[in-house]
Structures are given as C-alpha cells and as structure tokens.
Design a protein around this motif. Structure first.
Motif, PDB file in Angstrom:
ATOM      1  N   SER A 392       0.822  -1.296   0.006  1.00 25.63           N
ATOM      2  CA  SER A 392       0.061  -0.128  -0.082  1.00 25.63           C
ATOM      3  C   SER A 392       0.692   1.399  -0.051  1.00 25.63           C
ATOM      4  N   TYR A 393       0.948   1.832  -1.065  1.00 25.96           N
ATOM      5  CA  TYR A 393       1.894   3.016  -1.166  1.00 25.96           C
ATOM      6  C   TYR A 393       3.501   2.789  -1.024  1.00 25.96           C
ATOM      7  N   ALA A 394       3.929   1.516  -1.507  1.00 23.81           N
ATOM      8  CA  ALA A 394       5.152   1.092  -1.187  1.00 23.81           C
ATOM      9  C   ALA A 394       6.066   2.035  -2.316  1.00 23.81           C
ATOM     10  N   GLY A 395       6.792   2.622  -1.856  1.00 22.32           N
ATOM     11  CA  GLY A 395       7.607   3.558  -3.013  1.00 22.32           C
ATOM     12  C   GLY A 395       8.732   2.933  -3.517  1.00 22.32           C
ATOM     13  N   ARG A 396       9.172   3.218  -4.667  1.00 24.63           N
ATOM     14  CA  ARG A 396      10.521   2.767  -5.246  1.00 24.63           C
ATOM     15  C   ARG A 396      10.846   3.744  -6.280  1.00 24.63           C
ATOM     16  N   THR A 397      12.104   3.840  -6.404  1.00 23.39           N
ATOM     17  CA  THR A 397      12.592   4.614  -7.737  1.00 23.39           C
ATOM     18  C   THR A 397      13.792   3.769  -8.432  1.00 23.39           C
ATOM     19  N   ASP A 398      13.960   4.174  -9.723  1.00 19.65           N
ATOM     20  CA  ASP A 398      15.131   3.429 -10.408  1.00 19.65           C
ATOM     21  C   ASP A 398      16.321   4.280 -10.480  1.00 19.65           C
ATOM     22  N   SER A 399      16.412   5.355  -9.787  1.00 21.14           N
ATOM     23  CA  SER A 399      17.514   5.985  -9.966  1.00 21.14           C
ATOM     24  C   SER A 399      17.791   6.873  -8.495  1.00 21.14           C
ATOM     25  N   SER A 400      19.218   7.063  -8.552  1.00 19.26           N
ATOM     26  CA  SER A 400      19.647   7.838  -7.015  1.00 19.26           C
ATOM     27  C   SER A 400      19.745   8.907  -7.223  1.00 19.26           C
ATOM     28  N   GLU A 401      19.261   9.727  -8.501  1.00 23.86           N
ATOM     29  CA  GLU A 401      19.268  10.980  -8.818  1.00 23.86           C
ATOM     30  C   GLU A 401      17.952  11.821  -8.035  1.00 23.86           C
ATOM     31  N   PHE A 402      16.918  11.096  -7.452  1.00 26.44           N
ATOM     32  CA  PHE A 402      15.998  11.556  -6.979  1.00 26.44           C
ATOM     33  C   PHE A 402      15.181  10.513  -6.118  1.00 26.44           C
ATOM     34  N   SER A 403      14.501  11.006  -5.166  1.00 27.46           N
ATOM     35  CA  SER A 403      13.859  10.089  -4.121  1.00 27.46           C
ATOM     36  C   SER A 403      12.244  10.456  -3.878  1.00 27.46           C
ATOM     37  N   ILE A 404      11.461   9.773  -3.576  1.00 24.19           N
ATOM     38  CA  ILE A 404       9.989  10.227  -3.120  1.00 24.19           C
ATOM     39  C   ILE A 404      10.119  10.867  -1.871  1.00 24.19           C
ATOM     40  N   ALA A 405       9.359  11.841  -1.660  1.00 18.27           N
ATOM     41  CA  ALA A 405       9.300  12.707  -0.582  1.00 18.27           C
ATOM     42  C   ALA A 405       8.358  12.383   0.310  1.00 18.27           C
ATOM     43  N   SER A 406       7.117  12.330  -0.469  1.00 13.10           N
ATOM     44  CA  SER A 406       5.729  12.198   0.183  1.00 13.10           C
ATOM     45  C   SER A 406       4.675  12.175  -0.813  1.00 13.10           C
ATOM     46  N   TYR A 407       3.353  11.801  -0.401  1.00  8.44           N
ATOM     47  CA  TYR A 407       2.337  11.647  -1.354  1.00  8.44           C
ATOM     48  C   TYR A 407       1.102  12.052  -0.509  1.00  8.44           C
ATOM     49  N   LEU A 408      -0.095  12.101  -1.125  1.00  9.23           N
ATOM     50  CA  LEU A 408      -1.285  12.249  -0.252  1.00  9.23           C
ATOM     51  C   LEU A 408      -2.234  10.900  -0.554  1.00  9.23           C
ATOM     52  N   LYS A 409      -2.181  10.288   0.325  1.00  7.83           N
ATOM     53  CA  LYS A 409      -2.787   8.744   0.373  1.00  7.83           C
ATOM     54  C   LYS A 409      -4.391   9.256  -0.109  1.00  7.83           C
ATOM     55  N   GLY A 410      -4.981   8.752  -0.863  1.00  6.16           N
ATOM     56  CA  GLY A 410      -6.379   8.687  -1.231  1.00  6.16           C
ATOM     57  C   GLY A 410      -6.403   9.881  -2.377  1.00  6.16           C
ATOM     58  N   THR A 411      -5.588  10.702  -2.611  1.00  2.96           N
ATOM     59  CA  THR A 411      -5.562  11.777  -3.763  1.00  2.96           C
ATOM     60  C   THR A 411      -4.509  11.197  -4.914  1.00  2.96           C
ATOM     61  N   THR A 412      -3.218  10.993  -4.416  1.00  2.00           N
ATOM     62  CA  THR A 412      -2.089  10.383  -5.202  1.00  2.00           C
ATOM     63  C   THR A 412      -2.661   9.122  -5.526  1.00  2.00           C
ATOM     64  N   LYS A 413      -2.556   8.849  -6.967  1.00  2.00           N
ATOM     65  CA  LYS A 413      -2.812   7.173  -7.316  1.00  2.00           C
ATOM     66  C   LYS A 413      -1.718   6.435  -7.189  1.00  2.00           C
ATOM     67  N   CYS A 414      -1.691   5.164  -6.714  1.00  2.00           N
ATOM     68  CA  CYS A 414      -0.641   4.070  -7.010  1.00  2.00           C
ATOM     69  C   CYS A 414      -0.351   3.796  -8.479  1.00  2.00           C
ATOM     70  N   GLY A 415       0.858   3.718  -8.926  1.00  2.00           N
ATOM     71  CA  GLY A 415       1.439   3.571 -10.334  1.00  2.00           C
ATOM     72  C   GLY A 415       2.618   3.979 -10.677  1.00  2.00           C
ATOM     73  N   THR A 449       6.421  18.673  -7.671  1.00  2.00           N
ATOM     74  CA  THR A 449       5.009  18.250  -7.053  1.00  2.00           C
ATOM     75  C   THR A 449       4.265  17.821  -8.111  1.00  2.00           C
ATOM     76  N   GLY A 450       3.334  16.867  -8.124  1.00  2.00           N
ATOM     77  CA  GLY A 450       2.464  16.648  -9.115  1.00  2.00           C
ATOM     78  C   GLY A 450       1.224  17.512  -9.048  1.00  2.00           C
ATOM     79  N   MET A 451       0.822  18.066 -10.268  1.00  2.00           N
ATOM     80  CA  MET A 451      -0.271  19.005 -10.346  1.00  2.00           C
ATOM     81  C   MET A 451      -1.645  17.955 -10.163  1.00  2.00           C
ATOM     82  N   HIS A 452      -2.532  18.908  -9.594  1.00  2.00           N
ATOM     83  CA  HIS A 452      -3.996  18.518  -9.486  1.00  2.00           C
ATOM     84  C   HIS A 452      -4.626  18.278 -10.814  1.00  2.00           C
ATOM     85  N   GLY A 453      -5.359  17.286 -10.910  1.00  2.00           N
ATOM     86  CA  GLY A 453      -5.839  16.774 -12.124  1.00  2.00           C
ATOM     87  C   GLY A 453      -5.469  15.696 -12.747  1.00  2.00           C
ATOM     88  N   TYR A 454      -4.244  15.371 -12.348  1.00  2.00           N
ATOM     89  CA  TYR A 454      -3.569  13.914 -12.762  1.00  2.00           C
ATOM     90  C   TYR A 454      -3.363  12.941 -11.579  1.00  2.00           C
TER      91      TYR A 454
END
Length: 565
Positions: A392-415, A449-454
């Motif tokens: 449930s919202y388990a994060g991963r990245t394929d690069s060390s150039e950036f990281s996942i800082a946060s998300y809004l559970k229920g608003t941000t879609k998993c994907g 930050t991802g924009m509203h509507g997406y």
C-alpha cells in the motif's frame, strides 16, 4: 423492480344481462369468452417477457452481493500488516511476551529485564473506623494538594468531608492528571491510597506542603511502591554491568522494529521473530477461493451449452462481460506500480497462482495454486510474496538522482511515474514534468510536486542530483492485488455509476414499459369485450324478434289450416 400486473379477467356484460341460449339457441357468452381469451394471449406473452427481465435483475442483485462479499474479504487483507503475519515466541512468557506487525524483522534476540517500570503508590498511616465519618477536625475548610510529574493540584476540603468524599473529590477533579484515589480496608480500619497511573522515573507523586488537612500531610503517608523506569538490555547492549536501556513503560514499542514488547517480570529470555507462513498461505487460499466464487457465478450466468444450444439467463450481456474482463485483467496483470525487473514478484503466476485453461475441465477458467511453487517461495521469501498481495503506497525509484519525499494517500494514485527535470549551472530546477504533465517545482527545496487533475496529484519527489542538465527516471507507488481489487470492486458495485446499477436501472425502464403495455392491453381487451357483448346483444335481440315473428306466423298458419278444415 416494478410490481407484476395481474392478467385481465372479463366482467362486462351487456346491460348486466348474460345472454346465453337466447335467439336461435346460440351460447353467445361462451363465444365472447373464447374470443377474449384469444386476445388475452397478448398479455400472457408480455408477462412472460417481463418475467425474463426480472430474473436478470435478480441475478444482478445476487452477483452484486457476491462482489460486495469479495470486497469485504479483501479489505481484511489489503495491508501488509494484515496479510504478512509475523509471530514472536518468548522462551519465558512470564518474563516477556511480544506482538508483531509486518515490519518486524525475522531473527532471534536475547533480552534481559533488570527492572520493571513502576508507578508511585502511597497510603495514609492513620486508619478511620468509618469511611463515611468526617475527616476534617477543623471548623473551616482545609486544603489537600499533591504534586504529580512536577505540577501541583489543589482540592478544597469541606468541614463535613468523609474519607469516601475525599477520594471522590480527587478522582472527579476535572484537572486530575492521572492520579487514582481509593479507600482501602485492612480488616480493622479504612485508609486513603493514592496511585499514579503512569510509570517511569518522570511519574513522581508527592503530597504538597500546601496541604492543611490533618492526617493527610506528607509525613502522614507511607510509600507502597516508588515510580521507576524499566531497565533492560538487548543482545547484551548496552555493555557494562550498570548500564541499561530505560523505558518509562512496560510496553516497549521502539526497541525492535515492528515488535511490541510486554514486560512481565525480571529475568532473561530469548525472543524469536518469524513469519507465520501457514497464516500467509491461508490468506492466499482465501483470496483464490473468494475470487473463484465470483468467477463461478459469472460463468453460470453467461455460459452457453453447444450440445443443447441453450444459453444462460445473461449469456452475451455486455455488463457481465465487462465485469468479468476487468476482474480477470486485475488478477492476471502486473501489480500496480510493480516492475518485472525491479521487483522480485510482479504477477501472481510467479507465485504459482494460475488460471485453469484446460477446455472442458471441471474448474476451467478458475484459479488454482501450485502448492510446490508457493510453498517454496513462502519458505524463502514470504515478505516479497506478501508485498504483491498487500503493498500500500510502497515507494521505489530506479535512480539515485531523486527520491520520493511524500504523497497524499487517497489523492495520489498508485502507479508508475516518469520524472524529467532540468537544472541550470547554479543547481536550480528550471523545468519539470511527471508523466509528461507539467509539475510544480521549488528550486530552493528541490521539490517537484504532481499537479491537481492528474494521477500524480500530491506526489512529491525530491531532486538529489542538481548538476546542470536534464535528469530522468521512474518513480512508483506500489499497490498490492488485494487493494487493487478492492478499488475495482468499489467501482463495479457503485450504487450510482457501477455497471450493475446501470443495467438494473435500464431493466427497470424495460419492465416499466412492459407494465404500460400490459395496462394498455387490459384496457383494450376490456373495451373489446364490452363491444362484443353490445354487438351480440343486438344480434340476440334481433334473433329473438325473428323468433317471435316465426312463432306468430306459425300460429297464424295453423289457425288458417284449422279454419279451412
């Protein structure tokens, strides 16, 4: 669903008279009844037609119930804490027990409990023969005050206050910070006992010097237990005979990740944390069984028997085809946010869960488990297997150039999200997109930050590499199969926009239209029967007239014959 309209029963008769056997002896009533019955067949056909639609609606209701039951089952296992069952076994449960969550690391630990956390408790020295007698021997109000955790609390004691009253005043004080007063009896007299409800070195409890009530000042109390913190060692740490880990409570949640320790008494134990693979497999079996319950029903509702050329009640129904396809795709497809390369397991078939594709087999189209494959995986990597089901919202990245800082559970879609950002020579972000959509960026904090509507709305990524140039990579928030299906089932059973609701509403419209047709036919047949009776009444009257004339002529002829003779 609409109510059934009953079949028409003719009741109208011309002039309220039943013309049977009049005129030339013809039974016009039977003739009219037969003609009306012929017309009645149209209503019977409509009722049969309506019944076929209501049966489909009943099937929708039953399927919706099955889908909701599946959703409820999956909601009970859609987090790793519910799906990945860990157990902790203590070599001596009288010293220490433990509970675990999915975040607990498997392993064995030696834990020494040198001292339990205790709370301060004290009792008065003077006994009272009656707990309801007045304890204030002075003619004026007095003060009883105590200090708990460094803060003093004062109570006014009236002239008629009893021991029971004093305990009640302390306990019911709106400012009471957690001190329990009680009246205790030792067999010969009654005493006041004060107990701090918190444990640890900080939970100090003393009688304050501002107390004026006789027999209840600091020197009038004996200490039963002193407040103290728990002392323990983990795997021999900290070293040194007098060095210990201290905790204010006997419930310790922050010593081992995902493990809650419950200290019972002093001593040394070994605590073994492991995965309960039997419980995990039972969760997987429940998942398969419940999915098969729904799949079996869908098969029964839509099957076609080529031998008998008979179709089921909903064979070819587009709504059920949509539901069936969506469920199969969700089960067989790659997990949301999972990657074939980056993740150990990304599809259920890797765990030995397959769909039986053998044509004609009893369980054709249903899920089955290869126990040999699943058992081997659970024995070696149950955590990753459980992740595919319950992430449930388990994060991963394929690069060390950036990281996942946060998300809004229920608003941000998993994907899965493709990030691209550009930085200038000074290390400032000058442009950023997520999945090709414009993103909000802050050069001072390097946050994107991802924009509203997406789907990425509320997803915050932190740029780590801010060297000049364009940086790209993939970030993902993973959702397990149970959570994915819970969301899908919520859409399919939605009481407003779900396909079953839409189909049921459409069929309601159809059955209402059929009811209108039945009502129209009833009115038409009633009018038809009335008109028939009117017509046959005229015919019956005319034949009666002719019959009378015939009788008159016959009588006249008879009279002429008699006269001539």
């Amino acid at each position: 669903m609409s109510s059934t309209v009953s079949a028409y029963t003719p009741v109208t008769k011309s002039g309220q008279v039943n013309y049977t056997g009049l005129g030339n002896g013809t039974d016009f009533d039977s003739l009219i009844t037969k003609l009306v019955q012929v017309e009645q067949n149209r209503i019977t056909t409509l009722q049969t037609w309506k019944q076929s639609w209501t049966k489909k609606q009943d099937a929708f209701l039953e399927l919706n119930t099955k889908l909701l039951a599946l959703k409820s089952t999956l909601e009970g296992m859609d987090t790793e804490g519910e799906f990945l069952v860990k157990v902790a076994n203590s070599t001596n449960s009288t010293i220490l027990t433990a509970t675990t969550s999915s975040g607990a690391d498997n392993g064995s630990h030696v834990i020494e409990v040198n001292r339990l956390a205790t709370a301060k408790a004290m009792v008065t020295q003077v006994a009272f023969s009656d707990p309801n007698q007045s304890i204030n021997i002075n003619p004026t109000d007095q003060t009883f005050a105590y200090t708990y955790k460094g803060t003093t609390y004062s109570n006014n004691i009236g002239t008629n206050c009893s021991l029971n009253d004093l305990a009640s005043i302390i306990n019911n004080d709106a400012n009471n910070p957690g001190v329990k007063a009680s009246v205790v009896y030792d067999g010969s007299g009654y005493f006041l006992q004060l107990r701090g409800m918190d444990t640890g070195d900080a939970a100090t409890l003393t009688i304050d010097s501002s107390t004026t009530l006789p027999y209840f000042q600091a020197s009038d109390f004996d200490t039963i237990t002193s407040n103290a913190s728990a002392l323990l060692k983990l795997d021999g740490w900290p070293t040194g005979a007098t060095s210990y880990i201290t905790r204010e409570s006997n419930t310790v949640t922050d010593l081992l990740p995902g493990v809650t320790l419950n200290l019972k008494s002093t001593g040394t134990i070994t605590l073994a944390v492991s995965t309960d693979t039997t419980a995990v497999k039972q969760n997987i079996q429940t998942f398969v069984e419940q999915m098969n319950t729904v799949r079996s029903m869908l098969q029964d509702l839509t099957k076609y028997d080529s031998t008998t050329s008979k179709a089921s009640i909903l064979t070819g129904n587009y709504g059920l085809q949509l539901i069936d396809t969506n469920l199969k795709t969700a089960v067989a497809g790659k997990g949301v946010g999972f990657d074939y390369t980056e993740d150990t397991y990304s599809v259920l078939s890797q765990l030995g869960i397959f769909t039986n594709a053998n044509e004609g087999a009893k369980n054709e189209g249903l899920l089955y488990i290869s126990n040999a494959t699943l058992n081997a995986i659970l024995a070696s990597n149950a955590t990753k297997a459980a992740e595919l089901f319950s992430a449930s919202y388990a994060g991963r990245t394929d690069s060390s150039e950036f990281s996942i800082a946060s998300y809004l559970k229920g608003t941000t879609k998993c994907g899965t999200y493709e990030l691209s950002y550009t930085t200038d020579a000074s290390g400032k972000i000058t442009a950023a997109t997520i999945n090709g959509h414009p993103a909000i960026f802050h050069s001072n904090s390097n946050l994107i930050t991802g924009m509203h509507g997406y789907d990425e709305a509320g997803l915050v990524l932190k740029a780590i590499d801010v060297s000049a140039g364009t940086h790209t990579g993939t970030a993902a928030l993973k959702q397990g199969k149970t959570g994915q299906l819970v969301d899908l089932l919520g859409e399919l059973t939605n009481s407003t926009s779900g396909p079953l609701h839409i189909l049921d509403k459409n069929y309601d419209d159809i059955t209402h239209m059929i009811d209108n047709k039945i009502s129209f036919e009833q009115r038409r047949i009633a009018t038809y029967a009335s008109n028939l009776r009117k017509r046959f009444a005229k015919v019956d009257s005319l034949l009666s007239t002719y019959n009378q004339q015939q009788n008159q002529l016959a009588s006249a002829i008879k009279n002429l014959s008699s006269s001539s003779s």
